[in-house]
Write an enzyme that holds these catalytic residues in place. Structure first.
Site, PDB file in Angstrom:
ATOM      1  CB  SER A 166      -8.362  -8.428  10.864  1.00  0.00           C
ATOM      2  OG  SER A 166      -8.314  -6.814  10.763  1.00  0.00           O
ATOM      3  CG  ASN A 169      -7.910  -3.064  10.244  1.00  0.00           C
ATOM      4  OD1 ASN A 169      -9.363  -2.811   9.980  1.00  0.00           O
ATOM      5  ND2 ASN A 169      -7.550  -3.760   9.389  1.00  0.00           N
ATOM      6  CD  GLU A 171       1.921  -1.126   8.643  1.00  0.00           C
ATOM      7  OE1 GLU A 171       0.670  -1.707   8.469  1.00  0.00           O
ATOM      8  OE2 GLU A 171       2.092  -0.053   9.067  1.00  0.00           O
ATOM      9  CB  CYS A 225      -1.013  -0.212   1.459  1.00  0.00           C
ATOM     10  SG  CYS A 225      -1.751   1.392   1.360  1.00  0.00           S
ATOM     11  CB  SER A 242      -8.776  -7.098   5.684  1.00  0.00           C
ATOM     12  OG  SER A 242      -9.086  -7.480   7.192  1.00  0.00           O
TER      13      SER A 242
HETATM   14  S1  SF4 Z   1      -5.211  -0.137   6.401  1.00  0.00           S
HETATM   15 FE1  SF4 Z   1      -5.480   0.074   3.878  1.00  0.00          FE
HETATM   16  S2  SF4 Z   1      -4.932   2.187   3.397  1.00  0.00           S
HETATM   17 FE2  SF4 Z   1      -4.139   1.905   5.436  1.00  0.00          FE
HETATM   18  S3  SF4 Z   1      -2.264   1.349   5.285  1.00  0.00           S
HETATM   19 FE3  SF4 Z   1      -3.168  -0.509   5.409  1.00  0.00          FE
HETATM   20  S4  SF4 Z   1      -3.788  -1.175   3.279  1.00  0.00           S
HETATM   21 FE4  SF4 Z   1      -3.163   1.095   3.393  1.00  0.00          FE
END
Ligand code: SF4
Length: 289
Positions: free
Chosen positions: A229, A231, A124, A94, A273
């Site tokens: 996940s 997030n 990440e 990304c 996601s």
């Molecule tokens: S959550 Fe989505 S927009 Fe944010 S860095 Fe990750 S892939 Fe990119």
């Protein structure tokens, strides 16, 4: 049961871009590997598996074919190794992750001790650390971090002269601010320079502020997305912190009728996601109660 959706929820543009690439490849994806899980969502992972895509944890585990770098990014060493092995490399990192990697890389080259606010085991974060030649420290707890910073100097009493902090893109914004504040409180007085780069991505911030607003209007909150996940888990934590009874589900079958017995309005949000179809199925099930 009435349902109200968060104004921002589900796939972010980074995940959409990665998935489009796989759609463009067509049905048969034999010989295509992803470095780590493409997205932390079981429905998406299963559908890719059925098309022949394999997930590998390390470039050393693949001898030929195509290697896809996921939206989470990768270390420069793994990309170099894949190319040296003759693999076809498709990089779908990304752009917002690339931005964090570049900031971390440049700060490291400018002699800063880079700190990543995030989960050390997340793909990440491992990638970002790789862009600092594996020198960045990773933490979400200032109390734990400060002794490590102090121990980096020979005297054992001074902190590195320059510290630069970036965040994993999907961390909760209030916790990042608290971490910075705790760090300032706990560092010894002889620190010289701290740079703070708030690199939490816009789609994450939008989803977090949308769930905070929605929490004021609903009686119960359902957060849809993979249990793995980060997030999605953070959205559930933020909703709970806002004082709303919150449940995190991956599938409609995980919903329990008794969660909605008090009636009223159910809020629904979803991680970056989570496919639209899964959100729609969850909403339809709640509305049937
Ligand atoms: S959550 Fe989505 S927009 Fe944010 S860095 Fe990750 S892939 Fe990119």
């Amino acid at each position: 049961m009435k349902v109200k959706r968060a104004r921002e929820l589900g796939f972010c543009f980074g995940v959409k871009k990665t998935l489009k690439l796989f759609d463009d490849m067509g049905g048969d994806s034999q010989g295509v590997h992803t470095l780590g899980t493409l997205v932390h969502n079981p429905q998406v992972v299963q559908s890719l598996k059925e098309r022949g895509v394999t997930v590998i944890g390390d470039v050393a585990n693949v001898a030929s074919g195509t290697l896809t770098i996921t939206a989470h990014g990768a270390t420069p060493d793994s990309i170099t190794e894949a190319k040296a092995k003759g693999l076809r490399v498709i990089d779908t990192t990304c752009p917002l992750v690339t931005k964090v990697q570049k900031i971390a890389h440049d700060l490291h080259k400018a002699q800063h001790q880079v700190v990543v606010f995030g989960d050390a085991s997340h793909q990440e974060v491992r990638g970002i650390v790789g862009w600092t030649e594996n020198t960045a420290l990773v933490s979400t707890d200032a109390k734990e971090l400060v002794p490590r910073l102090i121990a980096m100097t020979r005297s054992g009493k001074r902190v590195p002269k320059r510290i630069a902090i970036v965040s994993q893109t999907t961390q909760p914004a209030p916790r990042f601010k608290q971490f910075i504040s705790d760090l300032f409180d706990q560092l010894p007085d002889d620190f010289r320079e701290i740079q703070v780069h708030n690199t939490i991505c816009e789609p994450t911030l939008d989803r977090q502020s949308a769930v905070i607003d929605l929490a004021e209007e609903v009686d119960v909150m359902i957060v849809v997305g993979g249990h793995e996940s980060a997030n999605t888990r953070h959205l559930a934590e933020i909703s709970e912190e806002e004082g709303v009874k919150t449940y995190h589900v991956e599938w409609p079958d995980e919903l329990r009728r008794e969660w909605f017995e008090q009636g009223g309005v159910a809020g629904v949000t979803a991680g970056a996601s989570t496919p639209d179809e899964v959100i729609d199925e969850v909403v339809a099930r709640i509305e049937s109660y």
